[in-house]
Write a protein that holds these residues in place. Structure first.
Motif, PDB file in Angstrom:
ATOM      1  N   SER A  34       0.854  -1.193   0.000  1.00 18.75           N
ATOM      2  CA  SER A  34       0.000   0.000   0.000  1.00 18.75           C
ATOM      3  C   SER A  34       0.887   1.239   0.000  1.00 18.75           C
ATOM      4  O   SER A  34       2.115   1.153   0.086  1.00 18.75           O
ATOM      5  N   ASP A  35       0.241   2.393  -0.092  1.00 14.04           N
ATOM      6  CA  ASP A  35       0.910   3.686   0.033  1.00 14.04           C
ATOM      7  C   ASP A  35       2.125   3.784  -0.893  1.00 14.04           C
ATOM      8  O   ASP A  35       3.237   4.104  -0.472  1.00 14.04           O
ATOM      9  N   LEU A  36       1.865   3.533  -2.176  1.00 10.95           N
ATOM     10  CA  LEU A  36       2.937   3.571  -3.172  1.00 10.95           C
ATOM     11  C   LEU A  36       3.374   5.001  -3.486  1.00 10.95           C
ATOM     12  O   LEU A  36       4.525   5.231  -3.843  1.00 10.95           O
ATOM     13  N   HIS A  37       2.468   5.944  -3.427  1.00 16.44           N
ATOM     14  CA  HIS A  37       2.766   7.368  -3.617  1.00 16.44           C
ATOM     15  C   HIS A  37       3.713   7.582  -4.807  1.00 16.44           C
ATOM     16  O   HIS A  37       4.831   8.082  -4.675  1.00 16.44           O
TER      17      HIS A  37
ATOM     18  N   LEU B 254       4.488   1.222   1.726  1.00 15.62           N
ATOM     19  CA  LEU B 254       5.817   1.654   1.302  1.00 15.62           C
ATOM     20  C   LEU B 254       6.122   2.995   1.956  1.00 15.62           C
ATOM     21  O   LEU B 254       7.113   3.155   2.650  1.00 15.62           O
ATOM     22  N   GLY B 255       5.256   3.984   1.739  1.00 18.59           N
ATOM     23  CA  GLY B 255       5.429   5.293   2.367  1.00 18.59           C
ATOM     24  C   GLY B 255       6.277   6.230   1.535  1.00 18.59           C
ATOM     25  O   GLY B 255       6.643   5.945   0.393  1.00 18.59           O
ATOM     26  N   TYR B 256       6.603   7.375   2.119  1.00 22.16           N
ATOM     27  CA  TYR B 256       7.387   8.391   1.424  1.00 22.16           C
ATOM     28  C   TYR B 256       8.873   8.038   1.482  1.00 22.16           C
ATOM     29  O   TYR B 256       9.327   7.362   2.417  1.00 22.16           O
ATOM     30  N   PRO B 257       9.653   8.515   0.497  1.00 19.97           N
ATOM     31  CA  PRO B 257      11.088   8.201   0.512  1.00 19.97           C
ATOM     32  C   PRO B 257      11.779   8.543   1.827  1.00 19.97           C
ATOM     33  O   PRO B 257      12.644   7.793   2.296  1.00 19.97           O
ATOM     34  N   ARG B 258      11.406   9.659   2.441  1.00 17.96           N
ATOM     35  CA  ARG B 258      12.068  10.042   3.695  1.00 17.96           C
ATOM     36  C   ARG B 258      11.792   9.032   4.803  1.00 17.96           C
ATOM     37  O   ARG B 258      12.538   8.965   5.798  1.00 17.96           O
ATOM     38  N   GLU B 259      10.704   8.256   4.638  1.00 16.77           N
ATOM     39  CA  GLU B 259      10.350   7.261   5.647  1.00 16.77           C
ATOM     40  C   GLU B 259      11.025   5.926   5.375  1.00 16.77           C
ATOM     41  O   GLU B 259      11.501   5.271   6.309  1.00 16.77           O
ATOM     42  N   TRP B 260      11.038   5.483   4.117  1.00 15.48           N
ATOM     43  CA  TRP B 260      11.601   4.160   3.862  1.00 15.48           C
ATOM     44  C   TRP B 260      13.113   4.148   3.738  1.00 15.48           C
ATOM     45  O   TRP B 260      13.742   3.109   3.929  1.00 15.48           O
TER      46      TRP B 260
END
Length: 286
Positions: free
Chosen positions: A7-10, A251-257
Motif C-alpha cells: 500500500s501507500d505507493l505514492h 511503502l510510504g514516502y522516501p524520507r520514511e523508507w
C-alpha cells in the motif's frame, strides 16, 4: 501461489515510481492486494495499476484517501462520490477488482478465503483523550497544529461530511460481509486500520482522527478474518488481535523508507503462512 500485499505507493515520487516498476510476482498465480494511496492524479493511478495488472494474476484495490483527493492540475476534477465512482470505472476498465465488485475467492494454500476490499473512510471516533465529541477532538487537533490534508482536498459530496459518508459505507459494507457464506473465512483489505491500537504509535496522536472508525473494532472476529491488510500509517509491521494478524503493508514516502533496514518495496505475504515478505526488487537507493 501467494496472496501478496502493498500500500501507500505514492508514485508521484520518482524513487517510489522506480520501486513500483521493479515489483514482480514470485509465481504466475500470485495475487496482489493494493491497500490504497497509489497516488493523487488520475494518470499516476492508471499507470501504476496498469503495470501491476499486467504482472500479477489478480490485482485487488481498496482506495486510500489520496486517490480521493481532488487536486489542482488533474484533468479529472470529480469530487466525493463521483471521484470514487470514476476510480471504480477506471479499475474495471483495467481488470482490477474494487470494493464494488463481488468479493473474489482465493483458492491458494490455506484457502479458500473471500478477499474483501473495503472502502470505509473515518468518522473522527479515534479521539484524543479527554474529548467526547467530534468537535472537541478536532479543536484539540487544530490547537496542536495537526490537520489532515483531507480537510481541504477530500470532498464528501453529496454527503454533508466525511463522517456521514463513512457511516453510509459502513452500513452497505457490513451488509455485504454478513451475506457471505458463514463457513467462508475472509481477508479484509482496508486502507485504514480496523482497530485503533496501531494508531498509538503515531508521532502526533491527534492524527488518529483521520485513521479509521471504532465501528469496525470487532469486524475481524465477526467476519472470520484469516488476516487483515491495511496501510495509511506508514508504519509497516504485523500485530495480532484475537489471534488475527493485522499487516500494515505501506511503502510510504522516501524520507520514511530510506532509514529502514533492507530494501524498500518488499511485498508482504498475507497467505500462505505468516512470512515477513517477499525479497524486495532491485532498486537504486538515493
Amino acid at each position: 501461489m501467494s496472496l501478496l500485499a502493498i500500500s501507500d505507493l505514492h508514485v508521484r515520487y520518482a524513487e517510489n515510481r522506480e520501486i513500483v516498476e521493479g515489483l514482480r510476482p514470485v509465481s504466475d498465480d500470485d495475487w496482489l492486494l493494493v491497500a490504497g494511496d497509489v497516488g493523487e492524479r488520475s494518470a499516476d493511478i492508471e499507470w501504476a495499476l496498469t503495470l501491476l495488472r499486467d504482472r500479477f494474476s489478480t490485482v485487488v484495490w481498496a482506495p486510500g484517501n489520496h486517490e480521493l483527493w481532488t487536486v489542482p492540475g488533474d484533468p479529472v476534477q470529480h469530487r466525493g462520490v463521483p471521484r470514487y465512482e470514476y476510480l471504480v470505472g477506471l479499475c474495471r476498465s483495467l481488470g482490477v477488482l474494487t470494493p464494488e465488485d463481488p468479493y473474489p475467492v482465493w483458492h491458494g494454500p490455506e484457502g479458500p478465503v473471500a478477499v474483501a476490499p473495503l472502502f470505509l473512510l473515518y468518522d473522527y471516533t479515534f479521539r484524543p483523550e479527554g474529548t467526547s465529541t467530534e468537535e472537541q477532538a478536532l479543536a484539540v487537533a487544530h490547537e496542536e497544529g495537526v490537520v489532515c490534508t483531507d480537510e481541504f482536498l477530500l470532498h464528501p459530496d453529496p454527503y454533508p461530511s466525511r463522517a456521514d459518508w463513512c457511516r453510509a459505507r459502513l452500513r452497505s459494507t457490513e451488509e455485504r460481509l454478513a451475506a457471505l457464506p458463514p463457513e467462508l473465512p475472509t481477508v479484509l483489505v482496508n486502507h485504514y486500520p480496523l482497530v485503533r491500537e496501531p494508531t498509538r504509535l503515531l508521532r502526533h496522536p491527534e492524527f488518529a482522527l483521520w485513521c479509521g472508525t471504532e465501528a469496525t473494532a470487532d469486524w475481524h472476529r465477526r467476519f472470520r478474518a484469516r488476516a487483515v491488510v491495511y496501510g495509511h500509517l506508514h508504519i509497516p509491521r504485523v500485530t495480532w488481535y484475537d489471534g488475527v494478524p493485522f499487516r500494515e503493508v505501506s511503502l510510504g514516502y522516501p524520507r520514511e523508507w530510506r532509514p529502514r533496514r533492507g530494501e524498500p518495496g518488499a511485498l508482504s505475504v498475507v497467505l500462505p503462512g505468516t512470512g515477513a515478505g517477499v525479497p524486495a526488487p532491485a532498486a537504486r537507493r538515493p
